[in-house]
Design a protein around this motif. Structure first.
Motif, PDB file in Angstrom:
ATOM      1  N   SER A   1       0.818  -1.211   0.000  1.00 19.81           N
ATOM      2  CA  SER A   1       0.000   0.000   0.000  1.00 19.81           C
ATOM      3  C   SER A   1       0.855   1.266   0.000  1.00 19.81           C
ATOM      4  N   ASP A   2       2.090   1.183  -0.474  1.00 14.15           N
ATOM      5  CA  ASP A   2       2.956   2.358  -0.521  1.00 14.15           C
ATOM      6  C   ASP A   2       2.791   3.090  -1.852  1.00 14.15           C
ATOM      7  N   LYS A   3       3.588   4.144  -2.058  1.00  5.93           N
ATOM      8  CA  LYS A   3       3.479   4.929  -3.287  1.00  5.93           C
ATOM      9  C   LYS A   3       3.849   4.111  -4.512  1.00  5.93           C
ATOM     10  N   THR A   4       4.850   3.248  -4.352  1.00  3.16           N
ATOM     11  CA  THR A   4       5.242   2.390  -5.472  1.00  3.16           C
ATOM     12  C   THR A   4       4.085   1.497  -5.887  1.00  3.16           C
ATOM     13  N   ALA A   5       3.363   0.946  -4.911  1.00  7.37           N
ATOM     14  CA  ALA A   5       2.221   0.082  -5.204  1.00  7.37           C
ATOM     15  C   ALA A   5       1.136   0.849  -5.967  1.00  7.37           C
ATOM     16  N   ILE A   6       0.917   2.110  -5.597  1.00  8.31           N
ATOM     17  CA  ILE A   6      -0.092   2.920  -6.292  1.00  8.31           C
ATOM     18  C   ILE A   6       0.314   3.142  -7.750  1.00  8.31           C
ATOM     19  N   THR A   7       1.607   3.460  -7.952  1.00 10.60           N
ATOM     20  CA  THR A   7       2.107   3.668  -9.317  1.00 10.60           C
ATOM     21  C   THR A   7       1.990   2.393 -10.141  1.00 10.60           C
ATOM     22  N   PHE A   8       2.412   1.273  -9.538  1.00  7.79           N
ATOM     23  CA  PHE A   8       2.338  -0.022 -10.234  1.00  7.79           C
ATOM     24  C   PHE A   8       0.895  -0.372 -10.571  1.00  7.79           C
ATOM     25  N   GLY A   9      -0.014  -0.112  -9.637  1.00  5.70           N
ATOM     26  CA  GLY A   9      -1.416  -0.438  -9.861  1.00  5.70           C
ATOM     27  C   GLY A   9      -2.005   0.340 -11.026  1.00  5.70           C
ATOM     28  N   LYS A  10      -1.653   1.615 -11.135  1.00  2.32           N
ATOM     29  CA  LYS A  10      -2.150   2.429 -12.246  1.00  2.32           C
ATOM     30  C   LYS A  10      -1.609   1.911 -13.573  1.00  2.32           C
ATOM     31  N   ARG A  11      -0.315   1.570 -13.600  1.00  2.00           N
ATOM     32  CA  ARG A  11       0.269   1.068 -14.844  1.00  2.00           C
ATOM     33  C   ARG A  11      -0.339  -0.266 -15.239  1.00  2.00           C
ATOM     34  N   ALA A  12      -0.527  -1.147 -14.245  1.00  2.00           N
ATOM     35  CA  ALA A  12      -1.120  -2.460 -14.536  1.00  2.00           C
ATOM     36  C   ALA A  12      -2.550  -2.307 -15.047  1.00  2.00           C
ATOM     37  N   GLY A  13      -3.294  -1.394 -14.457  1.00  2.00           N
ATOM     38  CA  GLY A  13      -4.662  -1.163 -14.905  1.00  2.00           C
ATOM     39  C   GLY A  13      -4.719  -0.630 -16.329  1.00  2.00           C
ATOM     40  N   ALA A  14      -3.770   0.262 -16.657  1.00  2.00           N
ATOM     41  CA  ALA A  14      -3.733   0.799 -18.023  1.00  2.00           C
ATOM     42  C   ALA A  14      -3.404  -0.300 -19.035  1.00  2.00           C
ATOM     43  N   ARG A  15      -2.477  -1.173 -18.698  1.00  2.00           N
ATOM     44  CA  ARG A  15      -2.140  -2.278 -19.604  1.00  2.00           C
ATOM     45  C   ARG A  15      -3.334  -3.205 -19.798  1.00  2.00           C
ATOM     46  N   ARG A  16      -4.032  -3.488 -18.702  1.00  2.00           N
ATOM     47  CA  ARG A  16      -5.186  -4.389 -18.803  1.00  2.00           C
ATOM     48  C   ARG A  16      -6.297  -3.760 -19.636  1.00  2.00           C
ATOM     49  N   ASP A  17      -6.518  -2.457 -19.477  1.00  2.00           N
ATOM     50  CA  ASP A  17      -7.548  -1.778 -20.257  1.00  2.00           C
ATOM     51  C   ASP A  17      -7.248  -1.839 -21.752  1.00  2.00           C
ATOM     52  N   GLN A  18      -5.961  -1.832 -22.107  1.00  2.00           N
ATOM     53  CA  GLN A  18      -5.566  -1.884 -23.514  1.00  2.00           C
ATOM     54  C   GLN A  18      -5.392  -3.315 -24.021  1.00  2.00           C
ATOM     55  N   GLY A  19      -5.603  -4.307 -23.134  1.00  2.00           N
ATOM     56  CA  GLY A  19      -5.422  -5.700 -23.531  1.00  2.00           C
ATOM     57  C   GLY A  19      -3.970  -6.065 -23.735  1.00  2.00           C
ATOM     58  N   LEU A  20      -3.061  -5.408 -22.998  1.00  2.00           N
ATOM     59  CA  LEU A  20      -1.623  -5.614 -23.182  1.00  2.00           C
ATOM     60  C   LEU A  20      -0.958  -6.253 -21.964  1.00  2.00           C
ATOM     61  N   GLU A  21      -1.777  -6.804 -21.060  1.00  2.00           N
ATOM     62  CA  GLU A  21      -1.184  -7.325 -19.832  1.00  2.00           C
ATOM     63  C   GLU A  21      -0.259  -8.508 -20.073  1.00  2.00           C
ATOM     64  N   TRP A  22      -0.447  -9.239 -21.184  1.00  2.00           N
ATOM     65  CA  TRP A  22       0.421 -10.379 -21.485  1.00  2.00           C
ATOM     66  C   TRP A  22       1.292 -10.127 -22.719  1.00  2.00           C
ATOM     67  N   SER A  23       1.505  -8.866 -23.069  1.00  2.00           N
ATOM     68  CA  SER A  23       2.314  -8.527 -24.231  1.00  2.00           C
ATOM     69  C   SER A  23       3.774  -8.316 -23.815  1.00  2.00           C
ATOM     70  N   PHE A  24       4.627  -9.242 -24.194  1.00  2.00           N
ATOM     71  CA  PHE A  24       6.052  -9.093 -23.897  1.00  2.00           C
ATOM     72  C   PHE A  24       6.662  -7.976 -24.735  1.00  2.00           C
ATOM     73  N   ARG A  25       6.140  -7.789 -25.937  1.00  2.00           N
ATOM     74  CA  ARG A  25       6.649  -6.699 -26.778  1.00  2.00           C
ATOM     75  C   ARG A  25       6.408  -5.357 -26.102  1.00  2.00           C
ATOM     76  N   TYR A  26       5.216  -5.127 -25.568  1.00  2.00           N
ATOM     77  CA  TYR A  26       4.908  -3.875 -24.880  1.00  2.00           C
ATOM     78  C   TYR A  26       5.787  -3.716 -23.640  1.00  2.00           C
ATOM     79  N   PHE A  27       5.998  -4.803 -22.912  1.00  2.00           N
ATOM     80  CA  PHE A  27       6.850  -4.750 -21.725  1.00  2.00           C
ATOM     81  C   PHE A  27       8.269  -4.332 -22.110  1.00  2.00           C
ATOM     82  N   ARG A  28       8.785  -4.892 -23.203  1.00  2.00           N
ATOM     83  CA  ARG A  28      10.141  -4.542 -23.633  1.00  2.00           C
ATOM     84  C   ARG A  28      10.233  -3.071 -24.020  1.00  2.00           C
ATOM     85  N   GLU A  29       9.192  -2.555 -24.648  1.00  2.00           N
ATOM     86  CA  GLU A  29       9.184  -1.138 -25.003  1.00  2.00           C
ATOM     87  C   GLU A  29       9.179  -0.266 -23.758  1.00  2.00           C
TER      88      GLU A  29
END
Length: 477
Positions: free
Chosen positions: A53-81
Motif C-alpha cells: 500500500s505504498d506509493k510504489t504500489a499505487i504507481t504499479f497499480g495504475k500502470r497495470a490497470g492501463a495495460r489491462r484496459d488496452q489488452g496488453l497485460e500479457w504482451s512481452f513486446r509492450y513490456f520490452r518497449e
C-alpha cells in the motif's frame, strides 16, 4: 548520518553508471535469457500493487490497470518497449508449471492465427492445443510470438514446461499427460525446471482431520484462505467470513473464540501437504527426466542449497540419463549450493551448462557462487534472469524491484569481473552456449558456428502437428 547518506548516494551513482556501461557493452552483442518465469514477470507490478500500500504500489497499480484496459497485460513486446530493451535482445526461455496450466481434453487442429491478445478469455488456441479457463495466459504469451520475432533469429519467447518440487503433491496422471502434450509443442525447447527439496517437516503438529487430508495447494487456499507455506490470516479465512455474514460481531471476536483451533487445523493441513510433496517429488522428478530423454529435449534442473537434494538429484540424473559421458543437454539453473557438486556434474555430463543469475551479485553468495563462476569453463555457462525472483543487487531502490530478462547485463558484468575477461567475451560465449544448449532452430544461421547441433526429432507418437508458429511445417534448418 551524513557519511552514510553520501555513501548510499555514491553507490547509487556507481550502480547507474555500471548499468549504463552494461547496456553500452551489450548494444551490439546478442543477448538471450536462458530461464525466467515470464508470466510472473509481466504481472509482477500488479502483484506488488495488490500486496502493498505504498506509493510504489499505487504507481504499479495504475500502470497495470492501463495495460489491462488496452489488452496488453500479457504482451512481452509492450513490456520490452516500456523497459527500453536493447535491440540486441534475442529472446528468452520461460518456464511454466504443468500442474497450473489447463488444457481441453481433446486436441484440435486449430490455426495459430486470429488469437486474442489477452489471457482473460475462456480459451486460447496454440498449435492444436486449447488452453481453457483463467490459466491460459501462457498460451497468449506464446501465441504473440508469431509476430514478435527477433531479426534473423526467431520467436522472442520459447517455453519450458515442468512440475517443480513445490507442486509435486498436486501432480497426478492428468498432470503427467498434460506435461507430455505441452512438451511436444514446437515452441517448447526444454523440460523443467525439475527440482527436489528436502525441508525439515515440523514435528509436534497433530494429524490433519480426515476432511483436511489430501488437499491440493489450491484446496488448502480455498479452505483456509492461505496457501501452504504462507501465513494464516483470519480476515482471509472463508470460515470467518461465513461467521461474520451469519451475524458475527468482529474478526477479533472470531479470532478469540475460534482462531487457535483454526490455526492448528491450517498447520495440520499444511504439514499433510508437505509430507505428500516430500514423498511424491522423487517420482515426479524421475518422470520428467525420462520424458526429456524420450523427447530429446534439454533438461532444466534447479536445486536448493541442500546436500541431500544435490546427492539425490545426481543419483536420479545418472540413473535416468546414463553414466559418465552422457551427452544429454542439461541446464543447472539458479544453483547456489556446494561448488564441488557443480564440478562433479560438469565432469559427468559434458553438455551440462551452469546458469548464472542475479544470485551472483548478492554479497552473501559471492564466495560460493563466485567460486563456481571462476571455475566454470567459458563454453559451459549461460546467463539467466530467473525473473521475477532474485533481481541483481543494486537494481532499483528495493521497493517493488523484480528481475526480468534485460537484467542479464548485470550478471554479465559481474561474471566478467569474476573471470577477469571482457563483457564482450561473456556475451559472445553465453549466446553461443545457449544456442547449443537449447538447439534453437536458427542456431547455425545466427552463430555461424558449424558445431551447433540441429534440433532433435520429437517422438513419432506425438499427436501434435510438427509445425512452427506460422502453422507451416517445420523447416529443415
Amino acid at each position: 548520518k551524513d557519511r552514510s547518506r553520501q555513501a548510499k548516494q555514491n553507490a547509487a551513482e556507481d550502480a547507474s553508471a555500471g548499468a549504463d556501461g552494461n547496456e553500452a557493452a551489450a548494444a551490439a552483442l546478442p543477448m538471450f535469457d536462458a530461464c525466467c518465469h515470464l508470466q510472473a514477470v509481466l504481472c509482477a507490478e500488479e502483484q506488488y500493487s495488490i500486496t502493498h500500500s505504498d506509493k510504489t504500489a499505487i504507481t504499479f497499480g495504475k500502470r497495470a490497470g492501463a495495460r489491462r484496459d488496452q489488452g496488453l497485460e500479457w504482451s512481452f513486446r509492450y513490456f520490452r518497449e516500456q523497459q527500453s530493451y536493447s535491440s540486441a535482445f534475442r529472446g528468452c526461455v520461460s518456464a511454466w508449471d504443468a500442474t497450473v496450466v489447463r488444457l481441453e481434453a481433446d486436441f484440435g487442429s486449430a490455426s495459430c492465427r486470429d488469437r486474442a491478445g489477452s489471457g482473460s478469455g475462456d480459451s486460447e488456441e496454440l498449435d492444436g492445443v486449447t488452453a481453457v479457463g483463467e490459466d491460459n495466459a501462457w498460451a497468449s504469451i506464446l501465441a504473440q510470438g508469431e509476430e514478435d520475432r527477433a531479426p534473423d533469429f526467431g520467436p522472442m519467447v520459447h517455453a519450458a514446461f515442468g512440475i517443480p518440487a513445490a507442486s509435486a503433491a498436486d501432480a497426478n496422471e492428468q498432470s503427467f499427460e498434460r506435461l507430455s502434450a505441452l512438451c511436444r509443442l514446437p515452441l517448447c525447447v526444454a523440460v523443467g525446471p525439475v527440482s527436489l527439496s528436502f525441508p525439515d517437516i515440523v514435528a509436534g503438529i497433530i494429524e490433519a482431520k480426515e476432511h483436511h487430508r489430501d488437499l491440493s495447494a489450491a484446496e488448502v487456499a480455498l479452505t483456509f484462505g492461505a496457501l501452504p507455506g504462507s501465513a494464516y490470516d483470519a480476515k482471509c479465512d472463508p470460515a470467518c467470513s461465513a461467521w461474520l455474514a451469519a451475524g458475527g460481531s468482529t474478526v477479533e471476536d472470531w479470532t478469540m473464540k475460534k482462531g487457535d483451533r483454526r490455526l492448528s487445523e491450517f498447520k495440520s493441513a499444511c504439514a499433510d501437504y508437505a509430507r505428500r510433496r516430500l514423498e511424491a517429488q522423487v517420482s515426479v522428478a524421475e518422470f520428467q527426466i525420462a520424458l526429456a530423454k524420450e523427447l530429446g529435449l534439454p533438461l532444466i534442473v534447479q536445486l536448493p542449497p541442500q546436500t541431500d537434494a544435490e546427492r539425490k538429484m545426481a543419483e536420479i540424473l545418472v540413473d535416468k540419463l546414463g553414466g559418465e559421458g552422457c551427452e544429454h543437454p542439461v541446464l543447472l539453473s539458479a544453483f547456489h549450493g556446494r561448488p564441488k557438486c557443480v564440478g562433479a556434474l560438469l565432469k559427468h555430463f559434458p553438455n551440462l551448462m551452469v546458469g548464472f543469475s542475479g544470485l551472483l551479485t548478492h554479497s552473501k553468495l559471492k564466495d560460493s557462487v563466485g567460486e563456481i563462476a571462476f571455475d566454470v569453463p567459458m563454453d559451459r555457462f549461460v546467463l539467466e534472469s530467473l525473473g521475477p525472483r532474485f533481481p541483481p543487487a543494486g537494481v532499483g531502490d528495493g521497493r517493488g524491484s523484480f528481475s526480468h530478462p534485460a537484467l542479464i547485463t548485470h550478471m554479465a558484468a559481474e561474471l566478467a569481473a569474476v573471470k577477469r575477461v571482457s563483457q564482450d567475451e561473456i556475451f559472445e560465449a553465453a549466446f553461443r552456449n545457449v544456442l547449443r544448449l537449447f538447439r534453437l532452430p536458427r542456431a547455425r544461421a545466427c552463430s555461424g558456428a558449424s558445431d551447433v547441433p540441429e534440433p532433435s526429432e520429437r517422438s513419432s507418437d506425438s499427436e501434435l502437428p510438427a509445425a512452427d508458429m506460422t502453422g507451416q511445417p517445420a523447416s529443415s534448418d
